[in-house]
Design a protein around this motif. Structure first.
Motif, PDB file in Angstrom:
ATOM      1  N   VAL A 102      -1.041   9.615   5.078  1.00 50.27           N
ATOM      2  CA  VAL A 102       0.222  10.388   5.681  1.00 50.27           C
ATOM      3  C   VAL A 102       1.213  10.049   5.968  1.00 50.27           C
ATOM      4  O   VAL A 102       1.895   9.481   6.631  1.00 50.27           O
ATOM      5  CB  VAL A 102      -0.320  11.112   6.717  1.00 50.27           C
ATOM      6  N   HIS A 103       2.459  10.368   5.312  1.00 53.51           N
ATOM      7  CA  HIS A 103       4.260  10.357   5.546  1.00 53.51           C
ATOM      8  C   HIS A 103       4.651  10.784   7.084  1.00 53.51           C
ATOM      9  O   HIS A 103       4.386  12.067   7.271  1.00 53.51           O
ATOM     10  CB  HIS A 103       4.684  10.267   4.710  1.00 53.51           C
ATOM     11  N   ALA A 104       4.213   9.735   8.607  1.00 53.31           N
ATOM     12  CA  ALA A 104       3.760  10.921   9.590  1.00 53.31           C
ATOM     13  C   ALA A 104       4.726  10.197  10.194  1.00 53.31           C
ATOM     14  O   ALA A 104       5.219   8.917  10.608  1.00 53.31           O
ATOM     15  CB  ALA A 104       2.377  10.421   9.775  1.00 53.31           C
TER      16      ALA A 104
ATOM     17  N   SER B 130       1.127  -1.154   0.015  1.00 52.81           N
ATOM     18  CA  SER B 130      -0.518  -0.503  -0.001  1.00 52.81           C
ATOM     19  C   SER B 130       0.681   1.156   0.555  1.00 52.81           C
ATOM     20  O   SER B 130       0.301   2.378   0.275  1.00 52.81           O
ATOM     21  CB  SER B 130      -0.930   0.239   1.236  1.00 52.81           C
ATOM     22  N   HIS B 131       2.254   0.835  -0.109  1.00 54.00           N
ATOM     23  CA  HIS B 131       3.273   2.681  -0.275  1.00 54.00           C
ATOM     24  C   HIS B 131       3.862   1.982  -1.556  1.00 54.00           C
ATOM     25  O   HIS B 131       5.209   1.830  -0.380  1.00 54.00           O
ATOM     26  CB  HIS B 131       3.667   2.701   1.365  1.00 54.00           C
ATOM     27  N   SER B 132       4.085   3.179  -2.697  1.00 56.47           N
ATOM     28  CA  SER B 132       5.704   2.889  -3.275  1.00 56.47           C
ATOM     29  C   SER B 132       5.639   3.915  -4.114  1.00 56.47           C
ATOM     30  O   SER B 132       4.316   4.885  -4.073  1.00 56.47           O
ATOM     31  CB  SER B 132       5.293   1.261  -3.785  1.00 56.47           C
ATOM     32  N   HIS B 133       6.704   4.267  -4.724  1.00 54.27           N
ATOM     33  CA  HIS B 133       6.928   5.946  -4.657  1.00 54.27           C
ATOM     34  C   HIS B 133       7.717   4.765  -5.983  1.00 54.27           C
ATOM     35  O   HIS B 133       9.069   5.033  -6.295  1.00 54.27           O
ATOM     36  CB  HIS B 133       7.997   6.653  -4.175  1.00 54.27           C
ATOM     37  N   LEU B 134       7.348   4.804  -7.162  1.00 57.23           N
ATOM     38  CA  LEU B 134       7.716   3.877  -8.764  1.00 57.23           C
ATOM     39  C   LEU B 134       8.236   4.864  -9.900  1.00 57.23           C
ATOM     40  O   LEU B 134       8.651   4.862 -10.370  1.00 57.23           O
ATOM     41  CB  LEU B 134       7.199   2.699  -9.371  1.00 57.23           C
TER      42      LEU B 134
ATOM     43  N   THR C 237       6.570  -1.886   1.353  1.00 57.80           N
ATOM     44  CA  THR C 237       8.269  -1.217   0.637  1.00 57.80           C
ATOM     45  C   THR C 237       8.408  -0.568   1.054  1.00 57.80           C
ATOM     46  O   THR C 237       9.946  -0.293   0.817  1.00 57.80           O
ATOM     47  CB  THR C 237       8.109  -2.337  -0.666  1.00 57.80           C
ATOM     48  N   ASP C 238       7.637   1.177   0.519  1.00 56.50           N
ATOM     49  CA  ASP C 238       7.721   2.074   0.370  1.00 56.50           C
ATOM     50  C   ASP C 238       8.767   2.013  -0.610  1.00 56.50           C
ATOM     51  O   ASP C 238       9.704   3.378  -0.457  1.00 56.50           O
ATOM     52  CB  ASP C 238       8.559   2.905   1.113  1.00 56.50           C
ATOM     53  N   CYS C 239       9.189   1.092  -1.883  1.00 56.03           N
ATOM     54  CA  CYS C 239       9.570   1.066  -2.269  1.00 56.03           C
ATOM     55  C   CYS C 239      10.193   2.964  -3.824  1.00 56.03           C
ATOM     56  O   CYS C 239       9.187   3.251  -3.570  1.00 56.03           O
ATOM     57  CB  CYS C 239       9.756   0.123  -3.696  1.00 56.03           C
TER      58      CYS C 239
ATOM     59  N   ASP D   8       1.538   6.808   7.626  1.00 55.93           N
ATOM     60  CA  ASP D   8       2.646   5.623   7.206  1.00 55.93           C
ATOM     61  C   ASP D   8       4.800   5.622   7.684  1.00 55.93           C
ATOM     62  O   ASP D   8       4.309   7.244   7.651  1.00 55.93           O
ATOM     63  CB  ASP D   8       3.035   5.980   5.919  1.00 55.93           C
ATOM     64  N   HIS D   9       4.942   5.059   8.304  1.00 54.12           N
ATOM     65  CA  HIS D   9       6.136   4.928   8.403  1.00 54.12           C
ATOM     66  C   HIS D   9       6.178   4.837  10.388  1.00 54.12           C
ATOM     67  O   HIS D   9       6.359   4.107  11.068  1.00 54.12           O
ATOM     68  CB  HIS D   9       7.178   6.392   8.384  1.00 54.12           C
ATOM     69  N   CYS D  10       5.912   5.925  10.905  1.00 52.48           N
ATOM     70  CA  CYS D  10       5.176   5.944  11.902  1.00 52.48           C
ATOM     71  C   CYS D  10       6.846   5.612  13.191  1.00 52.48           C
ATOM     72  O   CYS D  10       6.188   4.338  13.431  1.00 52.48           O
ATOM     73  CB  CYS D  10       4.513   4.825  12.742  1.00 52.48           C
TER      74      CYS D  10
HETATM   75 FE    FE Z   1       7.203   7.070   1.136  1.00 49.72          FE
END
Ligand code: FE
Ligand code: NIG
Length: 407
Positions: free
Chosen positions: A242-244, A85-89, A318-320, A265-267
């Motif tokens: 949110v990137h939090a 549920s979280h990537s930057h491709l 992954t936050d890829c 996300d991150h936490c």
């Molecule tokens: Fe990210």
């Protein structure tokens, strides 16, 4: 593999129904369907896939006959496809030197994002599209059947809209992250950049996005700026995430909860109040943990145990991205989460499947139940526990996406 195993050449012709039988251990994520609590584990199981959906689940001995094809899992484990549920491709360029410097002691900061912004702006549409396709395929080979993808390396009206158009060719889960960092042209005018992100850039991006995100962090956007971005996006029909609290304790998590965001996300850096807020919001806001980022920035991992014990809903993704977490591998994240973040193998598997689905507010994926999308992963192992027990080993032996064998 058995003689009934479809070879790659046969996959395009996957029409009609498929009986996957001989499953030694099936993770359904349907607690009613089996044992093992939330995982709903079934031993000696079978699944029927038809018209892209799960048509039947149960004991192999009771499986219906007459499927168009039969696949024998030969005692191996089958799971729902991973939901990342979280990537930057959508990016171009390379940050090997930055990673290398970090592994020699340099600290990670949000500033490296601008390196990728320059390379991404300079890239052609074809190059960006090919890059996304490459990483989506890489993820699929490792069992990811649903993948969210953010913009955020364009930071102009045209480049952000372009990123989302390209992402949208590969996934429905597209996220507008114009507020990744302040664009270099606005270094002296961050308020002007927020006006752009909440105005003309949002106008251009909203038609191509489902979600709106902001990097709420020192060096990126503060609480007030993040609130402006998320509420503007919400007014245009985009649901916030949110990137939090990635690099420091800050207002991100509480803002996410207050605005009913789908995920924080991150936490990584949480106060007791943040943990309590996420626990209270468990049905609404998912705490998405991204251990690839701590691995690749040599930072302390988030404390999953603390969140789980408090009652928060936890996803693992992954936050890829080319800077802080250049991995498409959910199995890698599961192994790290189990070894370093206090998760049990069952919890990590749930978070990487059902948890990711919750973070994307999807009920059609992340579980193996009648009516759900027929996304399955076959492991070359007797149990999902091997994902953590055998770290780094390519255990994914097969993947079905919407009923079609694709790996
Ligand atoms: Fe990210
Ligand atoms: O999620 N935190 C912000 N964005 C990315 C990092 C992106 C980069 O360094 O390029 C992340 O870790």
């Amino acid at each position: 593999m058995t003689s009934t195993d479809p070879r790659p050449a046969d996959r395009a012709g996957d029409t009609g129904s498929t009986l996957v039988t001989g499953i030694g251990s099936l993770v359904t994520n349907d607690p009613e369907a089996g044992s093992g609590g939330p995982l709903g584990l079934l031993a000696d199981a079978a699944v029927v896939l038809e018209a892209g959906r799960i048509a039947w689940v149960g004991p192999a001995a009771a499986a219906p006959t007459g499927a168009d094809r039969v696949f024998d899992a030969a005692g191996r484990a089958v799971l729902p496809g991973f939901v990342d549920s979280h990537s930057h491709l959508v990016f171009a360029g390379d940050r090997t030197a930055e990673f290398n410097a970090r592994m020699s002691g340099t600290a990670y900061t949000a500033g490296g994002i601008r390196t990728t912004v320059a390379a991404t702006r300079a890239a052609t549409d074809q190059a960006l599209d090919a890059n996304v396709a490459r990483y989506v395929a890489e993820a699929l080979r490792q069992g990811t059947t649903v993948l969210e993808c953010k913009s955020g390396y364009g930071l102009t009206v045209e480049d952000e809209a372009r990123a989302l158009r390209i992402a949208g060719r590969h996934t429905d889960e597209t996220t507008y992250l114009g507020a990744h960092v302040v664009a270099p042209e606005y270094a002296d005018d961050p308020a002007g950049y927020v006006d752009l992100v909440t105005g003309p850039m949002l106008d251009a991006c909203a038609p191509h996005a489902r979600w709106v995100d902001v990097f709420c962090e020192r060096g990126a956007f503060d609480g007030d700026q993040a609130r402006a971005v998320l509420t503007a996006g919400a007014r245009r029909g985009l649901t916030p995430r949110v990137h939090a609290n990635q690099l420091t304790e800050g207002p991100g998590v509480r803002l996410a909860v207050e605005l009913g965001a789908a995920s924080a996300d991150h936490c990584t850096h949480l106060s007791d109040a943040d943990v309590a807020a996420l626990a209270d919001a468990a049905g609404t806001t998912v705490a998405t943990l991204l251990p690839g980022a701590e691995f690749s920035t040599r930072a302390a991992y988030p404390d999953a145990r603390r969140l789980l014990d408090a009652g928060a809903t936890v996803a693992l993704s992954t936050d890829c991205n080319p800077g802080s977490s250049f991995t498409t591998s959910v199995p890698f994240c599961i192994a790290v989460a189990v070894r370093e973040m206090g998760m049990t193998p069952d919890e990590a598997l749930w978070s990487a499947t059902a948890g990711g689905a919750a973070a994307l507010r999807r009920t059609d994926v992340g579980r193996v139940a009648v009516g759900a999308r027929a996304d399955l992963v076959l492991l070359d192992a007797p149990s999902h526990v091997h994902l953590a027990y055998r770290p780094g080993v390519p255990l994914v032996a097969g993947v079905w996406s919407a009923g079609r064998r694709v790996v």
